[in-house]
Design a protein around this motif. Structure first.
Motif, PDB file in Angstrom:
ATOM      1  N   LEU A 121       0.837  -1.197   0.000  1.00 22.55           N
ATOM      2  CA  LEU A 121       0.000   0.000   0.000  1.00 22.55           C
ATOM      3  C   LEU A 121       0.879   1.258   0.000  1.00 22.55           C
ATOM      4  O   LEU A 121       0.554   2.244  -0.677  1.00 22.55           O
ATOM      5  CB  LEU A 121      -0.929  -0.015   1.214  1.00 22.55           C
ATOM      6  N   ILE A 122       1.995   1.235   0.703  1.00 24.73           N
ATOM      7  CA  ILE A 122       2.898   2.384   0.719  1.00 24.73           C
ATOM      8  C   ILE A 122       3.508   2.591  -0.666  1.00 24.73           C
ATOM      9  O   ILE A 122       3.577   3.725  -1.161  1.00 24.73           O
ATOM     10  CB  ILE A 122       3.975   2.221   1.803  1.00 24.73           C
ATOM     11  N   GLU A 123       3.927   1.521  -1.322  1.00 24.06           N
ATOM     12  CA  GLU A 123       4.464   1.636  -2.689  1.00 24.06           C
ATOM     13  C   GLU A 123       3.415   2.183  -3.644  1.00 24.06           C
ATOM     14  O   GLU A 123       3.727   3.024  -4.497  1.00 24.06           O
ATOM     15  CB  GLU A 123       4.970   0.278  -3.173  1.00 24.06           C
ATOM     16  N   LEU A 124       2.178   1.739  -3.495  1.00 29.28           N
ATOM     17  CA  LEU A 124       1.085   2.245  -4.324  1.00 29.28           C
ATOM     18  C   LEU A 124       0.854   3.730  -4.065  1.00 29.28           C
ATOM     19  O   LEU A 124       0.679   4.521  -5.002  1.00 29.28           O
ATOM     20  CB  LEU A 124      -0.194   1.444  -4.064  1.00 29.28           C
ATOM     21  N   ALA A 125       0.879   4.128  -2.799  1.00 27.04           N
ATOM     22  CA  ALA A 125       0.684   5.536  -2.460  1.00 27.04           C
ATOM     23  C   ALA A 125       1.818   6.388  -3.021  1.00 27.04           C
ATOM     24  O   ALA A 125       1.575   7.486  -3.550  1.00 27.04           O
ATOM     25  CB  ALA A 125       0.592   5.704  -0.944  1.00 27.04           C
ATOM     26  N   LEU A 126       3.057   5.911  -2.935  1.00 24.95           N
ATOM     27  CA  LEU A 126       4.195   6.652  -3.494  1.00 24.95           C
ATOM     28  C   LEU A 126       4.073   6.787  -5.007  1.00 24.95           C
ATOM     29  O   LEU A 126       4.320   7.855  -5.562  1.00 24.95           O
ATOM     30  CB  LEU A 126       5.514   5.973  -3.126  1.00 24.95           C
ATOM     31  N   ALA A 127       3.707   5.697  -5.676  1.00 24.18           N
ATOM     32  CA  ALA A 127       3.563   5.730  -7.131  1.00 24.18           C
ATOM     33  C   ALA A 127       2.454   6.698  -7.542  1.00 24.18           C
ATOM     34  O   ALA A 127       2.610   7.477  -8.489  1.00 24.18           O
ATOM     35  CB  ALA A 127       3.272   4.328  -7.667  1.00 24.18           C
ATOM     36  N   VAL A 166       2.790  10.330  -9.708  1.00 26.42           N
ATOM     37  CA  VAL A 166       2.007  10.661 -10.899  1.00 26.42           C
ATOM     38  C   VAL A 166       1.271  11.988 -10.697  1.00 26.42           C
ATOM     39  O   VAL A 166       1.259  12.844 -11.577  1.00 26.42           O
ATOM     40  CB  VAL A 166       1.010   9.524 -11.235  1.00 26.42           C
ATOM     41  N   LEU A 167       0.684  12.170  -9.539  1.00 24.82           N
ATOM     42  CA  LEU A 167      -0.102  13.376  -9.277  1.00 24.82           C
ATOM     43  C   LEU A 167       0.745  14.645  -9.183  1.00 24.82           C
ATOM     44  O   LEU A 167       0.299  15.722  -9.571  1.00 24.82           O
ATOM     45  CB  LEU A 167      -0.908  13.213  -7.986  1.00 24.82           C
ATOM     46  N   THR A 168       1.963  14.520  -8.640  1.00 25.43           N
ATOM     47  CA  THR A 168       2.778  15.711  -8.389  1.00 25.43           C
ATOM     48  C   THR A 168       3.899  15.918  -9.402  1.00 25.43           C
ATOM     49  O   THR A 168       4.451  17.016  -9.493  1.00 25.43           O
ATOM     50  CB  THR A 168       3.437  15.638  -6.999  1.00 25.43           C
ATOM     51  N   GLY A 169       4.279  14.854 -10.120  1.00 28.75           N
ATOM     52  CA  GLY A 169       5.424  14.948 -11.019  1.00 28.75           C
ATOM     53  C   GLY A 169       6.760  14.858 -10.293  1.00 28.75           C
ATOM     54  O   GLY A 169       7.814  15.050 -10.895  1.00 28.75           O
ATOM     55  N   VAL A 170       6.728  14.582  -9.005  1.00 34.52           N
ATOM     56  CA  VAL A 170       7.944  14.431  -8.192  1.00 34.52           C
ATOM     57  C   VAL A 170       8.255  12.943  -8.100  1.00 34.52           C
ATOM     58  O   VAL A 170       7.358  12.139  -7.845  1.00 34.52           O
ATOM     59  CB  VAL A 170       7.727  15.049  -6.789  1.00 34.52           C
ATOM     60  N   GLU A 206       9.139   9.176  -6.993  1.00 34.99           N
ATOM     61  CA  GLU A 206       8.769   8.412  -5.797  1.00 34.99           C
ATOM     62  C   GLU A 206       9.828   8.495  -4.710  1.00 34.99           C
ATOM     63  O   GLU A 206       9.502   8.640  -3.526  1.00 34.99           O
ATOM     64  CB  GLU A 206       8.558   6.935  -6.155  1.00 34.99           C
ATOM     65  N   GLN A 207      11.101   8.392  -5.084  1.00 39.55           N
ATOM     66  CA  GLN A 207      12.187   8.425  -4.103  1.00 39.55           C
ATOM     67  C   GLN A 207      12.174   9.739  -3.322  1.00 39.55           C
ATOM     68  O   GLN A 207      12.380   9.759  -2.111  1.00 39.55           O
ATOM     69  CB  GLN A 207      13.534   8.242  -4.799  1.00 39.55           C
ATOM     70  N   GLU A 208      11.915  10.849  -4.007  1.00 36.04           N
ATOM     71  CA  GLU A 208      11.894  12.155  -3.351  1.00 36.04           C
ATOM     72  C   GLU A 208      10.705  12.270  -2.395  1.00 36.04           C
ATOM     73  O   GLU A 208      10.830  12.804  -1.292  1.00 36.04           O
ATOM     74  CB  GLU A 208      11.873  13.279  -4.389  1.00 36.04           C
ATOM     75  N   ILE A 209       9.565  11.764  -2.811  1.00 36.33           N
ATOM     76  CA  ILE A 209       8.394  11.756  -1.932  1.00 36.33           C
ATOM     77  C   ILE A 209       8.671  10.857  -0.738  1.00 36.33           C
ATOM     78  O   ILE A 209       8.306  11.184   0.394  1.00 36.33           O
ATOM     79  CB  ILE A 209       7.130  11.310  -2.697  1.00 36.33           C
ATOM     80  N   GLY A 210       9.347   9.752  -0.976  1.00 40.29           N
ATOM     81  CA  GLY A 210       9.728   8.854   0.113  1.00 40.29           C
ATOM     82  C   GLY A 210      10.622   9.536   1.138  1.00 40.29           C
ATOM     83  O   GLY A 210      10.456   9.341   2.352  1.00 40.29           O
ATOM     84  N   CYS A 211      11.558  10.349   0.684  1.00 41.68           N
ATOM     85  CA  CYS A 211      12.413  11.105   1.614  1.00 41.68           C
ATOM     86  C   CYS A 211      11.589  12.070   2.453  1.00 41.68           C
ATOM     87  O   CYS A 211      11.784  12.183   3.671  1.00 41.68           O
ATOM     88  CB  CYS A 211      13.494  11.868   0.852  1.00 41.68           C
ATOM     89  N   LEU A 241       2.324   5.718   5.885  1.00 39.02           N
ATOM     90  CA  LEU A 241       1.345   5.923   4.819  1.00 39.02           C
ATOM     91  C   LEU A 241       0.704   7.307   4.947  1.00 39.02           C
ATOM     92  O   LEU A 241       0.563   8.034   3.960  1.00 39.02           O
ATOM     93  CB  LEU A 241       0.271   4.831   4.860  1.00 39.02           C
ATOM     94  N   LYS A 242       0.356   7.692   6.158  1.00 40.65           N
ATOM     95  CA  LYS A 242      -0.185   9.027   6.410  1.00 40.65           C
ATOM     96  C   LYS A 242       0.830  10.091   5.984  1.00 40.65           C
ATOM     97  O   LYS A 242       0.471  11.094   5.357  1.00 40.65           O
ATOM     98  CB  LYS A 242      -0.517   9.157   7.894  1.00 40.65           C
ATOM     99  N   ALA A 243       2.108   9.849   6.284  1.00 41.50           N
ATOM    100  CA  ALA A 243       3.160  10.806   5.920  1.00 41.50           C
ATOM    101  C   ALA A 243       3.313  10.921   4.403  1.00 41.50           C
ATOM    102  O   ALA A 243       3.617  11.999   3.892  1.00 41.50           O
ATOM    103  CB  ALA A 243       4.485  10.412   6.571  1.00 41.50           C
ATOM    104  N   VAL A 244       3.095   9.841   3.666  1.00 41.58           N
ATOM    105  CA  VAL A 244       3.131   9.905   2.200  1.00 41.58           C
ATOM    106  C   VAL A 244       2.004  10.804   1.699  1.00 41.58           C
ATOM    107  O   VAL A 244       2.209  11.653   0.827  1.00 41.58           O
ATOM    108  CB  VAL A 244       3.033   8.499   1.565  1.00 41.58           C
TER     109      VAL A 244
END
Length: 145
Positions: free
Chosen positions: A3-9, A13-17, A19-24, A96-99
């Motif tokens: 679910l976390i990988e899905l949220a990052l992906a 897509v939504l932000t254009g940033v 996944e790794q950067e959103i993960g940080c 997940l909330k933090a993502v």
């Protein structure tokens, strides 16, 4: 896919940033503010994004989160990153909330906020910063105009 990988992906897509950067960003929010309100978490994410767009800081969320003030233990901008303790995520729901909060901070960061600290500490050399307000256990600042 978790679910976390899905949220990052999805966030990527939504932000254009990437996944790794959103993960940080999400990991930073997790370690710095997971016990705070959504507003407090969003403000922590906003600090990262406002630093990304400033010419005074690195240009990606991961670089901002990992930036060192000085070498050694506790020399990082965000203390969890170099405090010598494990950075293992133990609460996947909080991550997940933090993502999700990271996605909001990327899309709509709070204007101008570039620094914060816990209300229990008093940093030195912050004279050029203007306090904006307290949310939860953190005091937020912007640069003086």
């Amino acid at each position: 896919m978790t679910l976390i990988e899905l949220a990052l992906a999805t966030a990527a897509v939504l932000t254009g940033v990437p996944e790794q950067e959103i993960g940080c960003m999400a990991t930073n929010i997790y370690h710095e503010a997971r016990g705070e309100s959504l507003e407090g978490q969003w403000l922590v994410g906003s600090v990262v994004m406002n630093r990304v767009v400033s010419n005074k800081f690195p240009s990606t969320p991961c670089e901002v989160v990992r930036e060192a003030r000085r070498p050694g233990l506790f020399g990082c901008q965000f203390s969890w990153y170099c405090d010598g303790r494990s950075d293992t995520v133990r609460d996947e729901v909080a991550l997940l909330k933090a993502v999700i909060v990271s996605t909001a901070a990327i899309a709509l960061p709070a204007s101008g906020i570039t620094h914060y600290h816990e209300t229990s500490v008093s940093p030195t050399n912050w004279e050029e910063l203007e306090p904006v307000g307290v949310v939860g256990g953190h005091l937020f600042y912007q640069e003086m105009r």
